[in-house]
Design an enzyme around this catalytic site. Structure first.
Site, short mmCIF file in Angstrom:
data_model
loop_
_atom_site.label_atom_id
_atom_site.label_comp_id
_atom_site.label_asym_id
_atom_site.label_seq_id
_atom_site.Cartn_x
_atom_site.Cartn_y
_atom_site.Cartn_z
CB VAL A 213 -1.07 -0.02 1.05
CG1 VAL A 213 -1.94 1.15 1.38
CG2 VAL A 213 -1.66 -1.12 1.23
CE LYS A 214 4.13 4.54 -5.19
NZ LYS A 214 4.12 5.06 -6.44
CB ILE A 215 1.07 5.62 2.98
CG1 ILE A 215 0.64 4.25 3.28
CG2 ILE A 215 0.52 6.72 3.82
CD1 ILE A 215 -0.92 4.12 3.43
#
Ligand code: G3P
Length: 218
Positions: free
Chosen positions: A83-85
């Site tokens: 997951v890219k945050i």
């Protein structure tokens, strides 16, 4: 150094995967939008069926609780999902909560050593330093990658976060990322194809074929 493909274009991913040099894919909302596909889940699932490696998919929420909820949903799409945050106080809060849950994260939009250090301490699996955009702003993007690698290496017993050289614009960036010790360079398909090519290789192939034709007709 490993190479990820920085695209949401499934044809490019299929072509690159055949070469056997791609071990993951990174996407972002702009890259998915460029493909004129609004169903992020379908895109990510399709990519996961082609590449068996980390596939970064970005959350759009901006508040920590919403980011965490969205990240849990995004990570359920495929075991390959990371997951890219985006970097922010909310992002750090989300990364630290997600890391405690064992959800892998990629801290994106990282432009400074301080941001990278915080991301690593929060428990990000990857930090993505945006080399091209730093260069565009008059900074030496690759110098920042080298310094992040150096700092993480200094604390390698504690910090397991890997450094992704992102926002790669040309083949020299890839070479520089390798020299800087980046764990990964995530690159557009066009750059991958530029890396394959060399005019002297093309000339050499032509010459071998011509010489062989000459002797085989003699
Ligand atoms: O992985 C991040 C990358 O997609 C950003 O690239 O070219 O939009 O700066 P760029």
């Amino acid at each position: 150094m490993r190479i990820f493909l920085d695209t949401a274009n499934i044809d490019e991913i299929r072509q690159a995967a055949k070469l056997g040099v791609i071990s993951g894919v990174t996407t972002n909302p702009s890259l998915v939008a460029k493909e004129k596909r609004a169903d992020m889940k379908a895109v990510i699932r399709e990519i996961s069926s082609v590449v068996d490696g980390p596939i970064s998919a970005e959350v759009l929420s901006l508040e920590p609780e919403a980011m965490i909820r969205e990240a849990r949903e995004v990570s359920s799409w495929s075991p390959n999902v990371v997951v890219k945050i985006p970097m922010s106080a909310s992002g750090l809060e989300a990364i630290s909560a997600l890391s405690r849950e064992g959800i892998r994260t990629n801290l994106t939009l990282c432009f400074s050593l301080n941001q990278a250090i915080l991301g690593a301490i929060a428990g990000a699996t990857y930090v993505s330093a945006f080399v091209g955009r730093l260069d565009d702003a008059g900074h030496d993007g690759m110098q920042i990658v080298a310094e992040i690698v150096n700092i993480f290496d200094h604390y390698k017993d504690r910090i397991k976060t890997q450094v992704i050289a992102a926002s790669i614009r040309h083949p020299l960036h890839v070479v520089a990322a390798a020299k800087a010790g980046a764990h990964i360079a995530t690159i557009p398909y066009s750059v991958l194809m530029q890396m394959v090519k060399h005019p002297l290789t093309d000339i050499g192939i032509c010459r071998f074929a011509e010489d062989w034709q000459r002797i085989s007709k003699a």
